[in-house]
Motif scaffolding. Structure first.
Motif, PDB file in Angstrom:
ATOM      1  N   GLU A  33       0.829  -1.204   0.000  1.00  0.00           N
ATOM      2  CA  GLU A  33       0.000   0.000   0.000  1.00  0.00           C
ATOM      3  C   GLU A  33       0.862   1.253   0.000  1.00  0.00           C
ATOM      4  O   GLU A  33       0.568   2.227  -0.699  1.00  0.00           O
ATOM      5  CB  GLU A  33      -0.913   0.008   1.226  1.00  0.00           C
ATOM      6  CG  GLU A  33      -1.817   1.239   1.291  1.00  0.00           C
ATOM      7  CD  GLU A  33      -2.661   1.305   2.558  1.00  0.00           C
ATOM      8  OE1 GLU A  33      -3.396   2.294   2.722  1.00  0.00           O
ATOM      9  OE2 GLU A  33      -2.575   0.370   3.383  1.00  0.00           O
ATOM     10  N   ASP A  34       1.967   1.237   0.766  1.00  0.00           N
ATOM     11  CA  ASP A  34       2.888   2.373   0.778  1.00  0.00           C
ATOM     12  C   ASP A  34       3.519   2.568  -0.603  1.00  0.00           C
ATOM     13  O   ASP A  34       3.673   3.699  -1.073  1.00  0.00           O
ATOM     14  CB  ASP A  34       4.001   2.143   1.806  1.00  0.00           C
ATOM     15  CG  ASP A  34       3.495   2.198   3.237  1.00  0.00           C
ATOM     16  OD1 ASP A  34       2.717   3.110   3.551  1.00  0.00           O
ATOM     17  OD2 ASP A  34       3.862   1.307   4.018  1.00  0.00           O
ATOM     18  N   GLU A  36       2.258   1.780  -3.436  1.00  0.00           N
ATOM     19  CA  GLU A  36       1.229   2.325  -4.327  1.00  0.00           C
ATOM     20  C   GLU A  36       1.001   3.810  -4.046  1.00  0.00           C
ATOM     21  O   GLU A  36       0.790   4.605  -4.967  1.00  0.00           O
ATOM     22  CB  GLU A  36      -0.077   1.545  -4.155  1.00  0.00           C
ATOM     23  CG  GLU A  36      -1.191   1.985  -5.090  1.00  0.00           C
ATOM     24  CD  GLU A  36      -0.810   1.915  -6.563  1.00  0.00           C
ATOM     25  OE1 GLU A  36      -1.227   2.811  -7.333  1.00  0.00           O
ATOM     26  OE2 GLU A  36      -0.072   0.978  -6.956  1.00  0.00           O
TER      27      GLU A  36
END
Length: 251
Positions: A33-34, A36
């Motif tokens: 997620e980071d 992205e």
């Protein structure tokens, strides 16, 4: 409920790049997620890159001990004889233009690259190329104290710029800033692994690591040469196109 402790193989942390990255990332909490979120910030960061690059080199220019590294031959660039004198290296020198281009590519790659083994090897190469380890061929030898300080400064400049961005809501901006903060700690580890000698490798392991690093350096050089040739071709094509237009309308 019984506590389950995850086993981490000590030796693999020093011999397996991907294994090391996965452990450090998991420990820090640097997630997909980071990654992205960093890509998501690309449209904003792209416009900030020239400002960030200039700020970094203005900082390096403040100290003779950091500026002195640019009076030495670089990986991919032989410094002119006159510029081996520290006082002759200015912001307009070829070596500074070259290093600024490399930092620009690094920052642009950060917000566009896919997070795979190839990109991980690139980040590792960035750390490796600056070190004094005998396992590399380049002549760049920067002490870790300066690499650590520079990474801290780059992080503060990037984060400071992102905190002023108005393109996202507060929650998204905070998450993006946190993602960059974690990324720079991961990158710092890929510097420190070549400086901090926490484990002595066996001759067999040294040979395996040396082979991997040689392949890595050769791949990076091929990539950089390819990018340089592409830029040259684009320049030639643009020149031909402009010439054609001028011929048509001014001839």
């Amino acid at each position: 409920m019984a506590h389950t402790m995850k086993h981490i193989d000590h030796d693999s942390l020093y011999t397996d790049l991907e294994y090391r990255f996965n452990h450090v990332s998991e420990f820090i909490g640097f997630t997909a997620e980071d990654q992205e979120l960093i890509r998501k910030s690309g449209s904003v960061v792209a416009g900030l890159v020239p400002i960030i690059v200039d700020a970094v080199y203005d900082k390096l220019f403040q100290y003779d001990i950091t500026w002195a590294h640019f009076a030495q031959d670089q990986d991919g660039l032989k410094v002119e004889d006159a510029q081996h004198n520290l006082q002759q290296v200015t912001m307009g020198s070829e070596v500074i233009t070259f290093r600024k281009t490399m930092l620009t590519k690094y920052l642009k790659k950060l917000v566009t690259a896919e997070w795979n083994l190839s990109y991980l090897k690139y980040l590792d190469w960035v750390g490796h190329i600056h070190t004094t380890t005998p396992l590399k061929k380049s002549t760049i030898n920067v002490e870790y104290i300066h690499c650590n300080a520079l990474l801290g400064y780059v992080s503060s400049v990037v984060v400071g710029a992102l905190q002023k961005a108005t393109e996202w809501d507060d929650d998204t901006r905070d998450k993006i800033v946190n993602a960059y903060n974690k990324f720079f700690w991961v990158q710092n580890d890929l510097f420190s692994r070549y400086y901090v000698k926490e484990r002595v490798l066996s001759d067999k392991e040294k040979a395996a690591v040396a082979r991997e690093q040689e392949e890595q350096e050769n791949a990076m050089r091929r990539q950089l040469r390819g990018e340089s040739m592409l830029n040259a071709l684009v320049g030639v094509a643009a020149g031909l196109a402009i010439g054609a237009v001028c011929s048509k309308y001014l001839g």
